[in-house]
Design an enzyme around this catalytic site. Structure first.
Site, short mmCIF file in Angstrom:
data_model
loop_
_atom_site.label_atom_id
_atom_site.label_comp_id
_atom_site.label_asym_id
_atom_site.label_seq_id
_atom_site.Cartn_x
_atom_site.Cartn_y
_atom_site.Cartn_z
N SER A 19 45.26 28.27 30.42
CA SER A 19 45.90 29.55 30.15
C SER A 19 47.29 29.33 29.57
O SER A 19 48.16 28.76 30.22
CB SER A 19 46.01 30.37 31.43
OG SER A 19 46.84 31.49 31.18
N HIS A 44 42.85 30.13 26.77
CA HIS A 44 42.86 31.45 27.41
C HIS A 44 44.20 32.12 27.11
O HIS A 44 45.27 31.55 27.34
CB HIS A 44 42.66 31.26 28.91
CG HIS A 44 42.51 32.54 29.68
ND1 HIS A 44 41.32 33.24 29.74
CD2 HIS A 44 43.40 33.24 30.42
CE1 HIS A 44 41.48 34.31 30.50
NE2 HIS A 44 42.74 34.35 30.92
N ASP A 46 46.47 35.48 27.68
CA ASP A 46 46.62 36.63 28.57
C ASP A 46 47.48 37.71 27.93
O ASP A 46 48.68 37.51 27.70
CB ASP A 46 47.27 36.17 29.89
CG ASP A 46 46.29 35.37 30.73
OD1 ASP A 46 45.22 35.92 31.06
OD2 ASP A 46 46.59 34.21 31.05
N MET A 48 49.04 41.40 28.38
CA MET A 48 49.40 42.35 29.45
C MET A 48 50.28 43.45 28.87
O MET A 48 51.20 43.16 28.09
CB MET A 48 50.17 41.62 30.55
CG MET A 48 49.45 40.41 31.12
SD MET A 48 50.47 39.64 32.38
CE MET A 48 49.48 38.19 32.76
N HIS A 77 42.10 37.63 27.06
CA HIS A 77 41.94 38.42 28.29
C HIS A 77 42.85 39.63 28.19
O HIS A 77 44.07 39.52 28.32
CB HIS A 77 42.31 37.51 29.47
CG HIS A 77 42.23 38.16 30.81
ND1 HIS A 77 42.72 37.54 31.95
CD2 HIS A 77 41.73 39.35 31.22
CE1 HIS A 77 42.50 38.33 33.00
NE2 HIS A 77 41.93 39.44 32.58
N MET A 79 44.43 42.54 29.59
CA MET A 79 44.84 43.28 30.79
C MET A 79 45.64 44.48 30.31
O MET A 79 46.86 44.58 30.52
CB MET A 79 45.67 42.34 31.69
CG MET A 79 44.81 41.28 32.35
SD MET A 79 45.78 39.94 33.06
CE MET A 79 45.93 38.91 31.62
N MET A 152 37.88 37.78 38.51
CA MET A 152 39.28 37.43 38.81
C MET A 152 39.39 36.93 40.24
O MET A 152 38.92 37.57 41.18
CB MET A 152 40.19 38.66 38.64
CG MET A 152 40.37 39.15 37.21
SD MET A 152 41.09 37.92 36.08
CE MET A 152 42.68 37.56 36.88
N GLY A 157 48.11 39.70 36.46
CA GLY A 157 49.49 40.05 36.13
C GLY A 157 50.42 38.86 36.09
O GLY A 157 51.37 38.84 35.33
N PHE A 158 50.11 37.85 36.90
CA PHE A 158 51.02 36.72 37.01
C PHE A 158 50.26 35.43 37.25
O PHE A 158 49.23 35.42 37.92
CB PHE A 158 52.01 36.94 38.18
CG PHE A 158 52.82 38.19 38.04
CD1 PHE A 158 54.00 38.20 37.31
CD2 PHE A 158 52.37 39.38 38.60
CE1 PHE A 158 54.73 39.37 37.14
CE2 PHE A 158 53.10 40.57 38.45
CZ PHE A 158 54.29 40.56 37.72
N GLY A 159 50.79 34.33 36.70
CA GLY A 159 50.24 33.02 37.00
C GLY A 159 50.78 32.52 38.33
O GLY A 159 51.69 33.12 38.92
N GLY A 160 50.20 31.45 38.80
CA GLY A 160 50.74 30.78 39.98
C GLY A 160 50.42 31.40 41.32
O GLY A 160 51.06 31.07 42.32
N ASP A 186 39.27 33.04 36.95
CA ASP A 186 40.65 33.01 36.48
C ASP A 186 41.58 33.37 37.63
O ASP A 186 41.45 34.45 38.20
CB ASP A 186 40.78 34.03 35.33
CG ASP A 186 42.16 34.11 34.72
OD1 ASP A 186 43.00 33.24 35.00
OD2 ASP A 186 42.38 35.07 33.94
N GLY A 188 44.48 30.89 40.18
CA GLY A 188 44.59 29.95 41.29
C GLY A 188 43.60 28.80 41.23
O GLY A 188 43.28 28.21 42.26
N SER A 209 48.89 27.33 35.71
CA SER A 209 49.98 26.53 36.30
C SER A 209 49.52 25.14 36.71
O SER A 209 50.27 24.17 36.54
CB SER A 209 50.61 27.27 37.48
OG SER A 209 49.63 27.76 38.35
C1 DX5 Z 1 46.67 36.16 35.64
C2 DX5 Z 1 46.10 35.62 34.37
C3 DX5 Z 1 45.70 34.21 34.47
C4 DX5 Z 1 46.82 33.25 34.78
C5 DX5 Z 1 46.23 32.14 35.59
O1 DX5 Z 1 46.82 37.53 35.53
O2 DX5 Z 1 44.96 36.39 33.98
O3 DX5 Z 1 44.99 33.79 33.32
O4 DX5 Z 1 47.41 32.71 33.63
O5 DX5 Z 1 47.25 31.33 36.01
P1 DX5 Z 1 47.07 30.35 37.26
O6 DX5 Z 1 46.02 29.36 36.89
O7 DX5 Z 1 48.43 29.76 37.41
O8 DX5 Z 1 46.65 31.19 38.45
ZN ZN Z 2 43.70 35.54 32.37
#
Ligand code: DX5
Ligand code: ZN
Length: 239
Positions: A19, A44, A46, A48, A77, A79, A152, A157-160, A186, A188, A209
């Site tokens: 991602s 990937h 993202d 948003m 993706h 969102m 999902m 909304g956020f990575g990590g 997708d 974690g 991440s």
């Molecule tokens: C979250 C995104 C993911 C995100 C995953 O809303 O859709 O694609 O980048 O990041 P990690 O792998 O860090 O959870």
């Molecule tokens: Zn995504």
């Protein structure tokens, strides 16, 4: 899925999709190059809108910039609250798969309409994403129209964020329902959670991440691919 031999032929290929949300946005081309050098099958991307999710990331011009430097397919993706409105812009930007969220549609009939709109806009492939608290039951009649379902494993909304194992039965349900398209997960995903996803039947593994933070991204992608192949064969995706 009448016999192991039949299932083995229809089990989709493993795809590792880093991602780009986790790359340095000041150096996206370097992120693309490092992911591809590491062996990424797809990238990937993202998108948003600050409305469907409480974060704003990138839009069509940046996707087009990514497409100019990328060699592998862009897994986009969406969102966003109005995927049909922006579908053509993302197709023209170079999206290969356009995935929209079930939650933006009032009902399954509306989701079907959005799917048709994305195809009419020229999307080569269409995916449907479901949030952790959205069921997959009720989607039976829509599955034949989808190239991919994205389960999902975090709220988008956020990575990590931490992986939510409680969504895994949805993957199993889809395979048991006979869905032989791509199942993507997708959120974690790392070396510990990826085997769980593959064992349930997911063949497209997104990781932000963990992959971009790995000391050796190439080694990490190779390890992910080996684990995904092994556990997909062991689990309901290959048995
Ligand atoms: C979250 C995104 C993911 C995100 C995953 O809303 O859709 O694609 O980048 O990041 P990690 O792998 O860090 O959870
Ligand atoms: Zn995504």
């Amino acid at each position: 899925m009448s016999s192991p031999a039949t299932t083995a032929m229809t089990t989709p290929a493993v795809r590792i999709a880093p991602s780009l949300l986790s790359c340095d946005f000041a150096r996206i081309a370097e992120g693309v190059a490092s992911a591809e050098a590491a062996g990424a099958d797809w990238l990937h991307v993202d998108v948003m809108d600050g409305h469907f999710v409480p974060n704003i990331s990138i839009g069509p011009p940046v996707v087009a910039a990514i497409a100019r430097v990328a060699s592998v397919p862009l897994d986009v993706h969406l969102m966003i609250s109005e995927p049909a409105r922006y579908a053509q812009a993302f197709v023209e930007a170079g999206a290969h798969t356009l995935t929209f969220h079930r939650e933006v549609a009032g009902d399954v009939a509306e989701a079907r309409d959005i799917c048709a709109a994305l195809r009419a806009a020229g999307a080569p492939r269409v995916g449907l994403a479901v949030n952790p608290d959205t069921p997959v039951t009720g989607l039976e009649d829509l599955l034949a129209e989808l190239d991919m379902v994205l389960i999902m494993s975090v709220f988008p909304g956020f990575g990590g964020q931490d992986f939510m194992a409680e969504v895994l039965p949805k993957v199993t349900w889809l395979r048991d329902a006979g869905f032989s398209g791509d199942i993507e997960m997708d959120g974690g995903i790392d070396e510990k959670t990826l085997p769980l996803c593959a064992a349930a039947g997911a063949n497209v593994l997104v990781s932000g991440s963990a992959l971009f933070g790995a000391p050796d991204m190439g080694a990490a992608v190779r390890q992910y691919r080996a684990a995904a192949t092994e556990f997909l064969a062991l689990g309901s995706g290959g048995a």
